[in-house]
Design an enzyme around this catalytic site. Structure first.
Site, PDB file in Angstrom:
ATOM      1  N   LYS A  89       0.875  -1.007   0.033  1.00 39.07           N
ATOM      2  CA  LYS A  89      -0.248   0.212   0.139  1.00 39.07           C
ATOM      3  C   LYS A  89       0.777   1.414   0.149  1.00 39.07           C
ATOM      4  O   LYS A  89       0.167   2.365  -0.435  1.00 39.07           O
ATOM      5  CB  LYS A  89      -1.211   0.055   1.306  1.00 39.07           C
ATOM      6  CG  LYS A  89      -2.234  -1.325   0.682  1.00 39.07           C
ATOM      7  CD  LYS A  89      -2.736  -0.513   0.070  1.00 39.07           C
ATOM      8  CE  LYS A  89      -4.292  -1.587  -0.157  1.00 39.07           C
ATOM      9  NZ  LYS A  89      -4.707  -1.924  -0.691  1.00 39.07           N
ATOM     10  N   GLU A 111      -9.999   6.092   2.751  1.00 37.36           N
ATOM     11  CA  GLU A 111     -11.354   5.057   3.222  1.00 37.36           C
ATOM     12  C   GLU A 111     -10.259   3.658   3.306  1.00 37.36           C
ATOM     13  O   GLU A 111      -8.804   3.378   2.970  1.00 37.36           O
ATOM     14  CB  GLU A 111     -11.502   4.564   1.739  1.00 37.36           C
ATOM     15  CG  GLU A 111     -11.479   3.579   1.117  1.00 37.36           C
ATOM     16  CD  GLU A 111     -10.697   3.960   0.401  1.00 37.36           C
ATOM     17  OE1 GLU A 111     -10.614   5.320   0.034  1.00 37.36           O
ATOM     18  OE2 GLU A 111     -10.002   3.551  -0.474  1.00 37.36           O
ATOM     19  N   SER A 378       1.606  -8.920  -0.863  1.00 31.81           N
ATOM     20  CA  SER A 378       1.470  -8.035  -0.556  1.00 31.81           C
ATOM     21  C   SER A 378       1.932  -7.734   0.350  1.00 31.81           C
ATOM     22  O   SER A 378       1.729  -6.153   0.743  1.00 31.81           O
ATOM     23  CB  SER A 378       0.079  -8.162  -1.360  1.00 31.81           C
ATOM     24  OG  SER A 378      -0.964  -8.600  -0.217  1.00 31.81           O
TER      25      SER A 378
END
Lengths: 397, 268
Positions: A89, A111, A378
């Site tokens: 991220k 969000e 991830s």
């Protein structure tokens, strides 16, 4: 395929289905992004923060123990779990926060589902001196209480979202409502390759670093390209970042793995591409989970990060073109893979990534030993330890 | 000239503004919607706006979000909303506008949606998440079935876009009074008055201008009409009455009629 989006669309998917109030803001964003993305100073800043702050490049690790255990193709892991914050991220939040700063916006909203994007946004804003406010569904807060505290610790304000299903989709709704109200002062830092154009393009471009690095690292290690790439798909940002740099390499097979939850037939899943239909949601035309009247449905997955009823429009396009294939893994398969990787390699993967891993194991088993599979890990699974503990306890009782 | 445009023309000769009253169809249940429509009409609403409830209404504030949820819980479907419009139309002359997010239309199919709209006497459609750039086929189909396409303009809309939106619109133009979502507000901001004054020269003799978002009291309507807008749209104020009086339908119907009456008087 690298020419897409054309006029904001990937084939017929994507677009800008937003209230008129937002049109000026997304046009401004697109213009700013197009002017900064090739700017030497911007690129220099991005490179600096990705390297010295976020710890890139992340390694490409040959999971030898797992490979031996499975007994098929060689399994490599692209270690996004080693990036700052513990997930991919940060690639996107650093990029977009730099963009927000260049645009002169002081307030950033975002969000978050599992909390990973919220944490990564809070980090990027802290280091770049921006004010961060994060929307998070109360159901997700319940599942990921510590992530809420992490965001607060990093100086962000967290708004609990009580509307709708109280999860990621409602957090996006609330962030959009904030944005239409505070449009002049505020930058909306969306966390995946979803939403109206130009977001799916911007987030993809910032996540391409995963696939770009992977390609170089793999060529050095194996002197060829991998046979198969596997990544999990919620909104689909780590998957697009993995796939996009390989889209023209047609010999490389691409597999996205969605959450099958308690099984597709149970109705309790989050497989938008696997079991959804075309619809318009959060500003884009894409595959969504909806009923026959077009009402968006609630989703289920053991991993909060995959718990989303839509998917990035570029994935819908890749599915239609058959360039990528989309598979699913159930809660149980993901938890099994979570435990297996922990035991075999001493790496605790995020539950999201565990879905990709579960499918990679299946496909690697059927492949020859001279073939290769790369799984994008991830994120790391520290955040999921309690969830898995509860899942296993529930199963054993 | 469409039925909606005729209403605006008739009111103009009487030097009145149009009152457009919104309720979410199916809130609190589909059976009550025609009764609420009657109360609004008796109170003096010139155009009736019926919302199709949607699971994710991103342009709406808490009041209409809650109304959508109540309507969905009561099992309201897009088809049913169009049928309710047809039922009202059997007894009333009033023009009806449908407000819906785009996905329910997309799911039903443009052709079917507009065919049914025509069948049930719907005069216009507002879609808050469909900008003109994405609306070519939508407009073609609306034209084929003689339904007005009402687009929105916002405080952030550039002059260039405004001209494009005016060209794409029929019936009336929906001006979003300020940044933000729907919901009753205490006052009309000065910026709203300035906005109306800025837009009016572009719309005069082109298309009627109606102002919504936050308009809830007679004095709001009065100020907006006095500034020169041809209409006001009131939604959340009516929906608040519905929410607070779910247990007493007669009270609900009476209060709705009262508010419609007071709002209508202030547009004269």
């Amino acid at each position: 395929m690298s020419k897409y989006p054309i006029d904001g669309k990937y084939g017929k998917y994507g677009g800008r289905f937003v209230p008129e109030v937002l049109m000026a803001a997304i046009t401004e964003l697109e213009e700013a992004y197009n002017s900064f993305k090739n700017d030497t100073d911007f690129k220099k800043d991005l490179k600096y923060y990705l390297a010295d702050y976020a710890g890139r490049p992340t390694s490409l690790y040959y999971a030898e123990n797992l490979t031996k255990k499975i007994g098929g193709a060689k399994i490599y892991l692209k270690r996004e779990d080693l990036a700052h914050g513990g997930a991919h991220k940060i690639n996107n939040t650093i990029g977009q926060a730099l963009l927000a700063k260049r645009m002169g916006k002081k307030r950033v909203i975002a969000e978050t589902g599992a909390g990973q994007h919220g944490v990564a946004t809070a980090m990027a804003c802290a280091v770049l001196g921006l004010k961060a406010e994060i929307y998070m569904g109360v159901e997700d807060i319940r599942r990921q209480r510590l992530n809420m505290f992490r965001m607060k610790l990093l100086g962000a304000k967290v708004h609990p979202v009580k509307s709708g299903s109280k999860t990621l989709k409602d957090a996006i709704n609330e962030a959009l409502r904030d944005w239409v109200t505070n449009i002049e002062s505020t930058y909306y830092l969306i966390g995946s390759v979803v939403g109206p154009h130009p977001y799916p393009m911007i987030v993809r471009d910032f996540q391409n670093v995963i696939g770009d690095e992977l390609k170089k690292q793999f060529l050095i290690k194996e002197k060829k390209l991998p046979d198969v790439l596997v990544a999990c798909v919620g909104g689909g940002s780590n998957a697009i970042g993995t796939f996009h740099p390989f889209e023209e390499n047609l010999d490389v097979k691409l597999y996205g793995v969605e959450a099958a939850g308690k099984g597709i037939t149970s109705g309790k899943h989050a497989a938008s591409l696997g079991a959804g239909s075309e619809g318009i949601f959060h500003g884009m035309l894409t595959y969504v989970l909806q009923d026959k009247e077009g009402q968006i449905q609630n989703t289920h997955s053991v991993s909060a990060g995959l718990d989303y009823p839509g998917v990035g429009p570029e994935h819908s396009f890749l599915k239609t073109l058959k360039r990528a294939q989309y598979k699913t893994a159930t809660d149980k398969e993901a938890v099994d893979a979570f435990c297996l990787l922990s035991q075999e390699e001493g790496i605790i993967p995020a539950l999201e990534s565990s879905h990709a891993l579960a499918f990679a194991i299946k496909i690697a088993q059927k492949m020859n030993k001279d073939k290769t599979v790369v799984v994008t890990l991830s994120g790391r699974g520290d955040k999921d330890v309690e969830e898995v503990f509860n899942y296993l306890r529930g199963k054993n009782e | 000239m469409s039925k909606i445009e005729k209403i605006f023309q008739r009111l103009k000769t009487k030097e009145e503004g149009a009152l457009i009253g919104y309720i979410t169809a199916g809130d609190p249940n589909p059976k009550i919607t025609p009764l609420l429509a009657n109360s609004l009409i008796r109170g003096g609403v010139d155009i009736l706006e019926l919302g199709i409830p949607f699971s994710d209404p991103i342009a709406d504030g808490p009041t209409i979000q809650a109304a959508s949820l109540r309507a969905l819980k009561a099992g309201t479907t897009p088809n049913q909303v169009l049928e309710i419009a047809g039922e009202i139309k059997k007894k009333q002359e009033i023009p009806i506008v449908i407000l819906t997010y785009y996905n329910p239309i997309f799911r039903m199919g443009l052709e079917k949606f507009f065919r049914l709209s025509k069948k049930y006497g719907v005069n216009g459609v507002v879609v808050p998440d469909l900008p003109v750039e994405e609306a070519n086929k939508y407009r073609e189909m609306a034209k084929k079935f003689e339904v007005d396409t009402i687009f929105l303009v916002a405080p952030s809309t550039s002059e260039q876009r405004l001209m494009k939106i005016i060209k794409s619109s029929s019936g009336f133009l929906y001006l979003v009074s300020q940044f933000g979502v729907t919901g009753a507000r205490e006052t009309v901001q000065d910026s709203t008055v300035e906005l109306i004054k800025k837009i009016l020269p572009k719309t005069t003799n082109q298309i009627p201008l109606a102002v919504g978002f936050g308009v809830s009291k007679p004095e709001h309507a009065k100020l907006i009409v006095k500034t020169g807008a041809e209409g006001v749209i009131v939604g959340s104020a009516f929906v608040n009455i519905i929410e607070k009086n779910q247990k007493n339908i007669n009270e609900m119907l009476g209060l709705i009629e009262d508010l419609a009456y007071k709002l209508k008087e202030s547009t004269k």
